[in-house]
Design an enzyme around this catalytic site. Structure first.
Site, short mmCIF file in Angstrom:
data_model
loop_
_atom_site.label_atom_id
_atom_site.label_comp_id
_atom_site.label_asym_id
_atom_site.label_seq_id
_atom_site.Cartn_x
_atom_site.Cartn_y
_atom_site.Cartn_z
N VAL A 48 0.84 -1.21 -0.07
CA VAL A 48 -0.15 0.03 0.12
C VAL A 48 0.78 1.23 -0.07
CG1 VAL A 48 -1.84 1.28 1.24
CG2 VAL A 48 -1.91 -1.25 1.03
N CYS A 49 1.86 1.11 0.92
CA CYS A 49 2.79 2.52 0.66
C CYS A 49 3.50 2.78 -0.54
CB CYS A 49 3.84 2.19 1.84
SG CYS A 49 3.50 2.23 3.59
#
Length: 156
Positions: A48-49
């Site tokens: 997600v990052c």
């Protein structure tokens, strides 16, 4: 609870790393010149990052056109961040809050995320040219991406 809009942004100097070596980035260097977007993220190289940083990097021209400097901030070392930036070809600096002082000052630290203490929450701040926070968003769910439309609206 993350710092609220209308609050003076805590100044800081953090390290970034690239092929030229370590360099200091100071928030207040932007005051009087441009707006600033701070994107706190939990951990380098997590899916997600990486998606968040890649999405921002691919639209960096829009932020530049709004006279804004963009910085990604995590508690990872500047050396790990440098590798993430290279892998993803990021077009903006990642800043290391290794000592967790800035995440703490902006009140965006998890007390515990998967057994890790002091990891930055996924958070976004827009700071105007005077050093005042004009947009603030923080999520307790590390899977929730910031509202990029709202961030850009705050920059307009």
């Amino acid at each position: 609870m993350a710092l609220a809009t209308g609050t003076t942004a805590p100044d800081f100097t953090l390290k970034t790393k690239n092929d030229d070596g370590l360099a200091d980035v100071t928030l207040s260097d932007n005051f009087g010149k441009k707006k600033t977007v701070l994107l706190f993220f939990p951990l380098a190289f997590t899916s997600v990052c990486m998606k968040e940083m890649c999405d921002v990097s691919s639209s960096i021209t829009a932020y530049n056109d709004l006279n804004a400097a963009v910085y990604g901030i995590s508690v990872d070392s500047p050396f790990a961040q440098e590798q993430m930036a290279k892998v993803d070809n990021l077009q903006f600096p990642l800043l290391s809050d290794f000592n967790k002082e800035v995440s703490t000052a902006y009140d965006v630290c998890y007390s515990d995320l998967l057994g890790f203490k002091g990891v930055s929450k996924r958070s976004a701040f827009v700071i105007d040219e005077k050093g005042v926070i004009v947009y603030s968003e923080s999520s307790d769910d590390p899977h929730d991406l910031p509202n990029f439309d709202a961030i850009k609206a705050a920059l307009a």
